[in-house]
Design a protein around this motif. Structure first.
Motif, mmCIF file in Angstrom:
data_model
loop_
_atom_site.group_PDB
_atom_site.id
_atom_site.type_symbol
_atom_site.label_atom_id
_atom_site.label_comp_id
_atom_site.label_asym_id
_atom_site.label_seq_id
_atom_site.Cartn_x
_atom_site.Cartn_y
_atom_site.Cartn_z
ATOM 1 N N ALA A 1 3.168 1.707 -4.387
ATOM 2 C CA ALA A 1 3.313 0.842 -3.213
ATOM 3 C C ALA A 1 4.590 1.164 -2.451
ATOM 4 C CB ALA A 1 3.331 -0.621 -3.639
ATOM 5 N N ASP B 1 -3.934 4.360 4.514
ATOM 6 C CA ASP B 1 -3.187 3.567 3.542
ATOM 7 C C ASP B 1 -4.111 3.260 2.370
ATOM 8 O OD1 ASP B 1 -0.862 3.486 5.091
ATOM 9 O OD2 ASP B 1 -1.565 1.745 6.197
ATOM 10 N N VAL B 2 -3.583 3.345 1.146
ATOM 11 C CA VAL B 2 -4.378 3.125 -0.062
ATOM 12 C C VAL B 2 -3.657 2.152 -0.979
ATOM 13 C CG1 VAL B 2 -5.435 5.415 0.046
ATOM 14 C CG2 VAL B 2 -3.368 5.095 -1.302
ATOM 15 N N PRO B 3 -4.400 1.436 -1.820
ATOM 16 C CA PRO B 3 -3.739 0.592 -2.810
ATOM 17 C C PRO B 3 -3.066 1.450 -3.874
ATOM 18 C CG PRO B 3 -6.148 0.269 -2.838
ATOM 19 C CD PRO B 3 -5.842 1.312 -1.822
ATOM 20 N N THR C 1 0.825 -1.202 0.000
ATOM 21 C CA THR C 1 0.000 0.000 0.000
ATOM 22 C C THR C 1 0.860 1.253 0.000
ATOM 23 O OG1 THR C 1 -0.117 0.107 2.416
ATOM 24 C CG2 THR C 1 -1.838 -1.159 1.307
#
Length: 115
Positions: free
Chosen positions: A92, A59-61, A23
């Motif tokens: 990431a 947190d994000v992809p 992430t």
């Protein structure tokens, strides 16, 4: 014989294995004059952290992410809340910092990063 704490071991093992966090981290600035709180990611659900309070990190992809924020601008006379949006090209394992400044009835959000 070397003794390693559990915390040190947890930090050491991913570094040795080459594992990258899948992430990206988004961090809103939180300074005396401005606080950027993350409201939604990609028009999803509101990211409450506790009892109707928004946080400053998520947190994000990886990928193109639309981040909706609420900016709190603080001054001696009080504070003002304004909405804002920004797009982040998230990778990431990287961290992106959101800064803001007042822009009429909205806040202008800028991205610093990856850092």
């Amino acid at each position: 014989m070397t003794v390693m704490s559990l915390a040190a071991l947890v930090a050491f093992v991913p570094a040795m294995s080459g594992v990258v966090d899948p992430t990206a981290r988004i961090e809103g600035v939180d300074s005396p004059g401005v606080r950027v709180m993350i409201r939604t990611v990609d028009d999803g659900e509101i990211l409450w952290v506790r009892r109707y309070q928004l946080g400053t990190t998520t947190d994000v992809p990886p990928g193109t992410r639309k981040i909706n924020v609420i900016c709190e601008f603080r001054a001696t006379w009080g504070s003002r809340l304004t909405p804002g949006d920004v797009t982040v090209e998230a990778e990431a394992g990287k961290t992106y910092r959101l800064n803001a400044r007042p822009d009429g009835e909205n806040c202008e959000v800028t991205v610093e990063g990856p850092v």
